[in-house]
Each structure stands twice: as structure tokens, then as C-alpha cells.
Design a protein around this motif. Sequence first.
Motif, PDB file in Angstrom:
ATOM      1  N   LYS A  36     -12.067  17.068  13.710  1.00  0.00           N
ATOM      2  CA  LYS A  36     -12.550  17.545  14.129  1.00  0.00           C
ATOM      3  C   LYS A  36     -12.009  15.859  15.576  1.00  0.00           C
ATOM      4  N   VAL A  37     -12.146  14.304  14.955  1.00  0.00           N
ATOM      5  CA  VAL A  37     -10.839  13.925  16.144  1.00  0.00           C
ATOM      6  C   VAL A  37      -9.515  14.616  15.842  1.00  0.00           C
ATOM      7  N   ASP A  38      -9.617  14.772  15.222  1.00  0.00           N
ATOM      8  CA  ASP A  38      -7.763  15.218  15.627  1.00  0.00           C
ATOM      9  C   ASP A  38      -7.466  16.311  15.958  1.00  0.00           C
ATOM     10  N   GLN A  39      -8.602  17.144  16.341  1.00  0.00           N
ATOM     11  CA  GLN A  39      -8.020  18.696  16.726  1.00  0.00           C
ATOM     12  C   GLN A  39      -8.956  17.740  18.441  1.00  0.00           C
ATOM     13  N   ALA A  40      -9.555  17.654  18.759  1.00  0.00           N
ATOM     14  CA  ALA A  40      -9.628  17.165  20.018  1.00  0.00           C
ATOM     15  C   ALA A  40      -8.025  16.216  20.523  1.00  0.00           C
ATOM     16  N   LYS A  41      -7.109  15.170  19.516  1.00  0.00           N
ATOM     17  CA  LYS A  41      -6.287  14.514  19.731  1.00  0.00           C
ATOM     18  C   LYS A  41      -5.393  15.077  20.697  1.00  0.00           C
ATOM     19  N   GLY A  42      -4.957  16.434  19.603  1.00  0.00           N
ATOM     20  CA  GLY A  42      -4.200  17.776  19.793  1.00  0.00           C
ATOM     21  C   GLY A  42      -4.010  18.064  21.771  1.00  0.00           C
ATOM     22  N   HIS A  43      -5.162  18.925  21.710  1.00  0.00           N
ATOM     23  CA  HIS A  43      -6.180  19.209  22.751  1.00  0.00           C
ATOM     24  C   HIS A  43      -6.290  18.376  24.456  1.00  0.00           C
ATOM     25  N   LEU A  44      -6.208  17.497  23.603  1.00  0.00           N
ATOM     26  CA  LEU A  44      -6.174  16.130  25.043  1.00  0.00           C
ATOM     27  C   LEU A  44      -4.228  16.243  25.930  1.00  0.00           C
ATOM     28  N   LYS A  45      -3.578  16.061  24.048  1.00  0.00           N
ATOM     29  CA  LYS A  45      -2.406  15.876  24.427  1.00  0.00           C
ATOM     30  C   LYS A  45      -1.741  17.311  25.523  1.00  0.00           C
ATOM     31  N   GLU A  46      -1.899  18.391  24.632  1.00  0.00           N
ATOM     32  CA  GLU A  46      -1.794  19.884  25.665  1.00  0.00           C
ATOM     33  C   GLU A  46      -2.194  19.840  27.008  1.00  0.00           C
ATOM     34  N   ALA A  47      -3.860  19.285  27.227  1.00  0.00           N
ATOM     35  CA  ALA A  47      -3.642  19.585  28.280  1.00  0.00           C
ATOM     36  C   ALA A  47      -2.855  18.268  29.290  1.00  0.00           C
ATOM     37  N   ALA A  48      -2.844  17.193  28.864  1.00  0.00           N
ATOM     38  CA  ALA A  48      -2.655  16.322  30.042  1.00  0.00           C
ATOM     39  C   ALA A  48      -0.868  16.504  29.321  1.00  0.00           C
ATOM     40  N   GLU A  49      -0.145  17.371  28.974  1.00  0.00           N
ATOM     41  CA  GLU A  49       1.204  18.000  29.073  1.00  0.00           C
ATOM     42  C   GLU A  49       1.197  18.741  30.277  1.00  0.00           C
ATOM     43  N   LYS A  50       0.270  20.060  29.837  1.00  0.00           N
ATOM     44  CA  LYS A  50      -0.205  21.439  30.694  1.00  0.00           C
ATOM     45  C   LYS A  50       0.134  20.465  32.294  1.00  0.00           C
ATOM     46  N   VAL A  51      -0.922  19.664  32.729  1.00  0.00           N
ATOM     47  CA  VAL A  51      -0.978  18.793  33.984  1.00  0.00           C
ATOM     48  C   VAL A  51       0.652  18.410  34.490  1.00  0.00           C
ATOM     49  N   LYS A  52       0.801  17.928  33.462  1.00  0.00           N
ATOM     50  CA  LYS A  52       2.521  17.214  34.048  1.00  0.00           C
ATOM     51  C   LYS A  52       3.581  17.942  34.487  1.00  0.00           C
ATOM     52  N   ASP A  53       3.059  19.730  33.400  1.00  0.00           N
ATOM     53  CA  ASP A  53       4.124  20.596  33.962  1.00  0.00           C
ATOM     54  C   ASP A  53       3.666  21.103  35.262  1.00  0.00           C
ATOM     55  N   ALA A  54       2.521  21.125  35.902  1.00  0.00           N
ATOM     56  CA  ALA A  54       1.836  21.285  36.776  1.00  0.00           C
ATOM     57  C   ALA A  54       2.385  20.822  37.863  1.00  0.00           C
ATOM     58  N   PHE A  55       2.541  19.404  38.171  1.00  0.00           N
ATOM     59  CA  PHE A  55       3.489  18.313  38.980  1.00  0.00           C
ATOM     60  C   PHE A  55       5.209  18.636  39.175  1.00  0.00           C
ATOM     61  N   LYS A  56       5.540  19.146  38.533  1.00  0.00           N
ATOM     62  CA  LYS A  56       6.949  19.448  37.487  1.00  0.00           C
ATOM     63  C   LYS A  56       8.108  20.641  38.612  1.00  0.00           C
ATOM     64  N   LYS A  57       6.463  21.493  38.648  1.00  0.00           N
ATOM     65  CA  LYS A  57       6.872  22.431  39.553  1.00  0.00           C
ATOM     66  C   LYS A  57       6.253  23.201  41.453  1.00  0.00           C
ATOM     67  N   ASP A  58       5.609  21.827  41.783  1.00  0.00           N
ATOM     68  CA  ASP A  58       5.783  21.448  43.147  1.00  0.00           C
ATOM     69  C   ASP A  58       6.697  20.698  43.382  1.00  0.00           C
TER      70      ASP A  58
END
Length: 58
Positions: A36-58
Motif C-alpha cells: 500500500k505504501v509503494d502504491q501511494a508513493k507511485g500515485h504521489l509521484k504521478e500527481a507531482a509530475e502532472k502538476v509540473k506538466d500543468a505549469f509547463k503548459k502555461d
Amino acid sequence: MGTDDKIDAKADQVKGKVKEGVGDATGDRELQGEGKVDQAKGHLKEAAEKVKDAFKKD
């Protein structure tokens, strides 16, 4: 999202799912928790990358 980062995040999610499944099958609560910890870590990494991508598009 960078391809390597995306793969890394998904790998953590899959690894966690496998650990959790094995823990369920064997009754190993510690392994279930690690999964469960590994899954959560993966989801957090994915979310962080999506935030980075959102700022790159602007």
C-alpha cells in the motif's frame, strides 16, 4: 510528464499491487502494508509530475 518519471511512478504502483496481493495470499500483513505504501508513493509521484506538466503548459 517525462517518460522516465511516468514509468517510475507506474512501476511503484505495480510493485505495490503485487506486494499487496502476495501479502493477502500469504496473510503477511507487513507485506500488505508495504504494498500500500509503494502504491501511494507511485500515485504521489504521478500527481507531482502532472502538476509540473500543468505549469509547463502555461
